[in-house]
Design an enzyme around this catalytic site. Sequence first.
Site, PDB file in Angstrom:
ATOM      1  N   HIS A 197       0.794  -1.137  -0.006  1.00 27.53           N
ATOM      2  CA  HIS A 197       0.004  -0.012   0.151  1.00 27.53           C
ATOM      3  C   HIS A 197       0.826   1.441   0.185  1.00 27.53           C
ATOM      4  O   HIS A 197       0.399   2.500  -0.381  1.00 27.53           O
ATOM      5  CB  HIS A 197      -0.909   0.005   1.017  1.00 27.53           C
ATOM      6  CG  HIS A 197      -2.195  -0.527   0.954  1.00 27.53           C
ATOM      7  ND1 HIS A 197      -3.023  -1.733   1.848  1.00 27.53           N
ATOM      8  CD2 HIS A 197      -2.888  -0.801  -0.320  1.00 27.53           C
ATOM      9  CE1 HIS A 197      -3.970  -1.925   1.248  1.00 27.53           C
ATOM     10  NE2 HIS A 197      -4.190  -1.620   0.069  1.00 27.53           N
ATOM     11  N   ARG A 304     -10.527  -9.240  -9.185  1.00 31.07           N
ATOM     12  CA  ARG A 304     -10.334 -10.368  -8.190  1.00 31.07           C
ATOM     13  C   ARG A 304     -11.054 -10.255  -7.182  1.00 31.07           C
ATOM     14  O   ARG A 304     -10.862  -9.344  -6.395  1.00 31.07           O
ATOM     15  CB  ARG A 304      -8.592 -10.377  -7.872  1.00 31.07           C
ATOM     16  CG  ARG A 304      -7.571 -10.533  -8.922  1.00 31.07           C
ATOM     17  CD  ARG A 304      -6.391 -10.009  -8.268  1.00 31.07           C
ATOM     18  NE  ARG A 304      -5.183 -10.830  -8.992  1.00 31.07           N
ATOM     19  CZ  ARG A 304      -4.416 -10.000  -9.701  1.00 31.07           C
ATOM     20  NH1 ARG A 304      -4.510  -8.841  -9.900  1.00 31.07           N
ATOM     21  NH2 ARG A 304      -3.340 -10.764 -10.514  1.00 31.07           N
ATOM     22  N   ARG A 340     -14.026 -12.550 -11.812  1.00 32.62           N
ATOM     23  CA  ARG A 340     -13.272 -13.998 -11.700  1.00 32.62           C
ATOM     24  C   ARG A 340     -13.884 -14.435 -10.504  1.00 32.62           C
ATOM     25  O   ARG A 340     -13.884 -13.720  -9.270  1.00 32.62           O
ATOM     26  CB  ARG A 340     -11.946 -13.737 -11.748  1.00 32.62           C
ATOM     27  CG  ARG A 340     -11.276 -15.052 -11.513  1.00 32.62           C
ATOM     28  CD  ARG A 340      -9.779 -15.024 -11.422  1.00 32.62           C
ATOM     29  NE  ARG A 340      -9.002 -14.438 -10.168  1.00 32.62           N
ATOM     30  CZ  ARG A 340      -7.892 -14.543  -9.962  1.00 32.62           C
ATOM     31  NH1 ARG A 340      -7.051 -14.827 -10.724  1.00 32.62           N
ATOM     32  NH2 ARG A 340      -7.475 -14.106  -8.949  1.00 32.62           N
ATOM     33  N   GLU A 440      -3.809 -20.765 -16.936  1.00 30.62           N
ATOM     34  CA  GLU A 440      -2.823 -20.533 -16.112  1.00 30.62           C
ATOM     35  C   GLU A 440      -2.106 -21.818 -15.334  1.00 30.62           C
ATOM     36  O   GLU A 440      -1.253 -21.935 -14.678  1.00 30.62           O
ATOM     37  CB  GLU A 440      -3.371 -19.530 -14.979  1.00 30.62           C
ATOM     38  CG  GLU A 440      -4.492 -20.083 -14.213  1.00 30.62           C
ATOM     39  CD  GLU A 440      -4.711 -18.956 -13.018  1.00 30.62           C
ATOM     40  OE1 GLU A 440      -4.077 -18.192 -12.615  1.00 30.62           O
ATOM     41  OE2 GLU A 440      -6.166 -18.976 -12.653  1.00 30.62           O
ATOM     42  N   ASN A 463       1.046 -15.217 -14.207  1.00 30.59           N
ATOM     43  CA  ASN A 463       1.816 -15.292 -12.806  1.00 30.59           C
ATOM     44  C   ASN A 463       1.742 -16.540 -12.512  1.00 30.59           C
ATOM     45  O   ASN A 463       2.983 -17.234 -12.092  1.00 30.59           O
ATOM     46  CB  ASN A 463       0.870 -14.331 -12.106  1.00 30.59           C
ATOM     47  CG  ASN A 463       0.988 -12.931 -12.130  1.00 30.59           C
ATOM     48  OD1 ASN A 463       1.474 -12.449 -13.211  1.00 30.59           O
ATOM     49  ND2 ASN A 463      -0.256 -12.186 -11.752  1.00 30.59           N
ATOM     50  N   ASP A 464       0.824 -17.278 -12.541  1.00 31.23           N
ATOM     51  CA  ASP A 464       0.712 -18.654 -12.255  1.00 31.23           C
ATOM     52  C   ASP A 464       0.991 -19.751 -13.243  1.00 31.23           C
ATOM     53  O   ASP A 464       1.870 -20.645 -13.153  1.00 31.23           O
ATOM     54  CB  ASP A 464      -0.878 -19.280 -11.923  1.00 31.23           C
ATOM     55  CG  ASP A 464      -1.213 -18.734 -10.379  1.00 31.23           C
ATOM     56  OD1 ASP A 464      -0.402 -18.932  -9.564  1.00 31.23           O
ATOM     57  OD2 ASP A 464      -2.083 -18.299 -10.131  1.00 31.23           O
ATOM     58  N   ARG A 474       6.050 -18.707  -6.874  1.00 29.45           N
ATOM     59  CA  ARG A 474       6.384 -17.270  -7.330  1.00 29.45           C
ATOM     60  C   ARG A 474       6.690 -16.312  -5.904  1.00 29.45           C
ATOM     61  O   ARG A 474       7.113 -15.137  -6.102  1.00 29.45           O
ATOM     62  CB  ARG A 474       5.107 -16.827  -7.884  1.00 29.45           C
ATOM     63  CG  ARG A 474       3.770 -16.751  -7.336  1.00 29.45           C
ATOM     64  CD  ARG A 474       2.552 -16.564  -8.466  1.00 29.45           C
ATOM     65  NE  ARG A 474       1.559 -15.510  -7.794  1.00 29.45           N
ATOM     66  CZ  ARG A 474       0.526 -15.374  -8.337  1.00 29.45           C
ATOM     67  NH1 ARG A 474       0.082 -16.165  -9.294  1.00 29.45           N
ATOM     68  NH2 ARG A 474       0.056 -14.286  -7.916  1.00 29.45           N
ATOM     69  N   CYS A 511      -4.220 -11.234 -18.569  1.00 26.63           N
ATOM     70  CA  CYS A 511      -4.229 -10.640 -17.365  1.00 26.63           C
ATOM     71  C   CYS A 511      -3.312 -10.779 -16.347  1.00 26.63           C
ATOM     72  O   CYS A 511      -3.097 -10.280 -15.070  1.00 26.63           O
ATOM     73  CB  CYS A 511      -5.761 -10.689 -16.870  1.00 26.63           C
ATOM     74  SG  CYS A 511      -5.834 -12.407 -16.261  1.00 26.63           S
TER      75      CYS A 511
END
Length: 590
Positions: A197, A304, A340, A440, A463-464, A474, A511
């Site tokens: 953040h 997400r 999703r 993924e 990413n996956d 990861r 994505c």
Amino acid sequence: MKSKQVHIFHGIPASAGIVMGKAVVIDRRKIEHYPRIRIPPRALGDEIKRFDEAVGVSYSQIEGAKKKLEAKEGLKEHSFILETHLMMLHDPVFSGRVKQLIKKDLINAEWALKIALQELEESFSQIDNDYIRSRVADTSFVGDRLLRNLTGKDTGGFHLPENSIIVAHDLSPADTAMMSKEKVLGFATDIGGQTSHTAIIARSLEMPAVVGLKDASTLLSPGDMLILDGISGIVIVNPSETQVSEYEHRARSYVTFELKLKEKASSPAITKDGHRIKVEGNLEFKEEIKTVIDHGAEGIGLYRTEFLYLNRKDIPTQQEHFEAYHTVVKAMAPHNTIIRTLDLGGDKFYSSLGDLTMEMNPAMGLRAIRFCLKEMDVFKTQLRGILMASHFGNTSIMFPMISGMEELLRAKDILEETKEDLRRQGVPFDEDIPLGIMIEVPSAAAIADMLAKEADFFSIGTNDLIQYAIAIDRKNEYVNYLYEPLHPGVLRLIKFIIDSAHNAGIAVSMCGEMAGESIYTPILLGLGIDALSTNALAIPHVKEMIRRIDLKRCKQIAGHILDIKTAEEIKAFLGREIGDRFPEVFGKEE
Ligand code: PEP
Ligand code: MG
């Protein structure tokens, strides 16, 4: 630094821009050394009162910072970050656990707090999602403030000279929000990631930042002259005259470039030879919609939804789902929103402390669609919420982590059952709502041609996909160096996925983070990707890259790259190809 020699620290670029100034080293290190004290039973009431008072003081301090944030233009929408901190302070489960430990173990409030925080941090760190894992930092900021108030250590603000570059072990979002832009040019921290953040606030303050510098706050001395490069993620200490003039030039051209990008953010991205590529945004919280729209998103390519499930003991109701999705769908109209379904492990989203059953390997465990197919009520509740929202604007549903045909067919059956329930109840929804899947998991990539016949669209989750294809966790820092989107094996998978989708007549987008790195844009276009969805800040950059290339050349680039054997050589080739087109980012002269 003790010696006046040039030294370069390498970290993670968290907020783009280049600044030069003097180091102000701030000791905000967590108070790690406080004693474990045994409390006599008769003093338990006082100890609990002391904890409650610290909670009260911390609450007022964070509320004060939040008000300041709300008063600053451009930062208002980020005040929800501090709202999360306030929620944690008011969370009866959290404070209940601290008090329970004080009573059960007869220990002082500081020690009980330390244990409760450790439990919470452990449960977060098991979650296989970068964004959620970086919420661990929020937990420790709140804990840090509570500890400072319990131990009576100073929590006051900073007194800063002009042209300061803040160097710290870590900074809380509240600290960052309160820094005056007139005096602070940027900041550098030992820890943190791109999704922390603090990094998000730095970006919206447009304050350059480099995080993850490991030991910079210990090695640097107050007054050290620094160049902070938030584009490449480096900090140069005691730069030479040549470096100073080189970076002055780069800083100027970057500022001009960013201004130009912002002006065109909402224009479409069309290649030089006339092909329009849709660039959408990834969304985690509905509060981020404004930022995503301001950066030119042409829809939401990935919403997400797991954040709806966090920080609570129960499961979100159908109405809560509906309200969240309805807000996003309406705000994004006429663009599309891809929602999703839940992508978290089953045991991990209950926030009740101490009730977390850890899996040995959560990335390969009961997560995402696997969990939903097991916990049918949870799944159907969410599907109903999404379907209801689809009545109010263009909406698509996307299933995460599909690994094979049975799973997809099963999930589709459940979606059909849910639609049937709504029809019976007379609840309106979009009968033609598109259904897509994330590709993924390597097994899904390998049968993409078959899956494409059962889905309306694909979205590649790099990413996956990269994590599973190269077999690297990861979140494991030791094997992080192997995480390589340009691995020829990964590129072949992407090519097969895109070709399979197109052969079946469906669209395919991406994505994962790879979609947001403009250096990869030419390859992805060349391989035939139809749309890209990325974090808000990357949207103008990706759009601009699209405007500077032509699709015909991208296809040649992709064709050539597919024959190269190593990622290293591919990178060198790409650098030569596109460095000239993006001198503001890749550092070549215009
Ligand atoms: C991905 O895996 O690339 C993806 C976009 O999903 P997440 O990062 O949420 O796992
Ligand atoms: Mg994923």
